[in-house]
Scaffold this motif. Structure first.
Motif, PDB file in Angstrom:
ATOM      1  N   ALA A 105       0.837  -1.200   0.000  1.00  0.00           N
ATOM      2  CA  ALA A 105       0.000   0.000   0.000  1.00  0.00           C
ATOM      3  C   ALA A 105       0.870   1.246   0.000  1.00  0.00           C
ATOM      4  N   GLY A 106       0.376   2.291  -0.644  1.00  0.00           N
ATOM      5  CA  GLY A 106       1.064   3.577  -0.556  1.00  0.00           C
ATOM      6  C   GLY A 106       0.273   4.494   0.350  1.00  0.00           C
ATOM      7  N   ARG A 107       0.685   5.730   0.431  1.00  0.00           N
ATOM      8  CA  ARG A 107      -0.087   6.783   1.102  1.00  0.00           C
ATOM      9  C   ARG A 107       0.112   8.016   0.226  1.00  0.00           C
ATOM     10  N   LEU A 108      -0.650   9.054   0.521  1.00  0.00           N
ATOM     11  CA  LEU A 108      -0.443  10.280  -0.254  1.00  0.00           C
ATOM     12  C   LEU A 108       0.917  10.899   0.057  1.00  0.00           C
ATOM     13  N   GLU A 129       5.025   7.717   9.220  1.00  0.00           N
ATOM     14  CA  GLU A 129       5.592   6.641  10.027  1.00  0.00           C
ATOM     15  C   GLU A 129       4.750   5.366   9.928  1.00  0.00           C
ATOM     16  N   GLU A 130       3.438   5.547   9.793  1.00  0.00           N
ATOM     17  CA  GLU A 130       2.550   4.395   9.691  1.00  0.00           C
ATOM     18  C   GLU A 130       2.913   3.555   8.455  1.00  0.00           C
ATOM     19  N   LEU A 131       3.112   4.274   7.332  1.00  0.00           N
ATOM     20  CA  LEU A 131       3.476   3.599   6.079  1.00  0.00           C
ATOM     21  C   LEU A 131       4.820   2.890   6.226  1.00  0.00           C
ATOM     22  N   ARG A 149       8.372  -1.790   6.831  1.00  0.00           N
ATOM     23  CA  ARG A 149       9.469  -2.444   7.571  1.00  0.00           C
ATOM     24  C   ARG A 149       9.009  -3.811   8.094  1.00  0.00           C
ATOM     25  N   ASP A 150       7.761  -3.852   8.499  1.00  0.00           N
ATOM     26  CA  ASP A 150       7.163  -5.095   8.997  1.00  0.00           C
ATOM     27  C   ASP A 150       7.145  -6.177   7.911  1.00  0.00           C
TER      28      ASP A 150
END
Ligand code: GDP
Length: 294
Positions: free
Chosen positions: A190-193, A197-199, A204-205
């Protein structure tokens, strides 16, 4: 691609050729024009400065200025330095000695991850591999469907587990590939706009759970210096193995292609040249430099 930059550089070189014998001032004038053209193409400021300095250093000696075709010599130096700027040739996926090879695509929303996951699967399938596409973009409702549609079109299987944790989906996909004879796993994340840190935490997970052989950043060439900043952040956080620079079929200025390697140290491995599944090419710095210089 890079039309404005190409036209400006070609004009400069035409003027230079028209001069016959060159003086140091002629080279300086040409380099001023090259500098402006590169800055207008949105190439990183420091990259432009270093580039022009290197070209000047190699172009102003007696040997060059007194040669039979000094302008040609200067153009050759620009060409060589441009190749150097964009890094060594690549366009290869590192195939793991023990399958499956795991490729993880990362990037901001809309950069072209899902499209390029499918394009890569298509390319690898044509090379005799058996790819598996994995849907880990669980936030954009249409993303899983989009991957399934593209997979069906290419006759490539798609692994999905709905909205489960992406780390668990990625992990399960490796087991699935092992059980079904798929030797390359391509994970669409998934990306983000914007980067947050959530992304990065999520990526990293996934990285930690499947230990990808290749983490490739998908960036939109149309975004110029933003693409370079995005590459810098992702590389710092995840450690990238390469970049896929997309949408080069559009009216891009060249800033991303010419700056990414020099600023981040990451090589561009592939370029996306359209929405169709075969619009993917290995990146060749020499061909790109020739395209720019005409
Ligand atoms: P994602 O959010 O990163 O997964 O991005 P998508 O793969 O959904 O792509 C976003 C949009 O860009 C879609 O409309 C794609 O068709 C389009 N797209 C992706 N790659 C390219 C490319 O190389 N050239 C062009 N012109 N469009 C592209």
């Amino acid at each position: 691609m890079f039309q404005g930059l190409s036209e400006k550089l070609q004009e400069t070189f035409k003027r230079l050729k028209g001069k016959g014998k060159l003086k140091e001032a002629d080279v300086n004038e040409a380099m001023r024009e090259v500098r402006v053209a590169l800055l207008e193409a949105d190439v990183n400021f420091k990259v432009v400065k270093d580039f022009v300095a290197k070209v000047k250093e190699r172009s102003i000696g007696q040997e060059v200025l007194e040669s039979l075709s000094p302008a040609q010599h200067v153009i050759k130096v620009v060409h060589e330095e441009m190749i150097d700027l964009m890094g060594g040739a690549s366009g290869k996926i590192l195939i793991a000695s023990k399958p499956p090879t795991v490729i993880m695509l990362v990037g901001l929303q809309g950069a072209g991850k899902t499209t390029h996951a499918a394009k890569l699967a298509n390319m690898l399938k044509k090379q005799g591999k058996h790819p598996l596409l994995v849907a880990c973009d669980i936030y954009r409702p249409a993303a899983i469907k989009q991957l399934q549609v593209l997979g069906a079109q290419l006759n490539v299987p798609v692994f999905s587990m709905g909205e489960e944790n992406p780390r668990d989906i990625a992990k399960a996909s490796i087991t699935h590939a092992n059980q079904n004879g798929q030797d390359v796993v391509i994970i669409d994340t998934a990306g983000r706009l914007h980067i947050n840190e959530e992304l990065m935490g999520e990526l990293r997970d996934i990285k930690g759970s499947v230990k990808p052989h290749e983490i490739l950043l998908v960036v939109d060439a149309m975004t110029g210096q933003d693409a370079v900043n995005v590459a810098e952040s992702f590389h710092g956080d995840l450690g990238l193995d390469g970049v896929i620079l997309t949408k080069l079929d559009g009216d891009t200025r060249g800033g991303a292609a010419l700056s990414i390697k020099a600023v981040t140290g990451c090589t561009i491995k592939f370029i996306g040249l359209g929405e169709k599944m075969d619009a993917l090419e290995a990146f060749h710095p020499d061909r790109m430099a020739s395209r720019i210089l005409g």
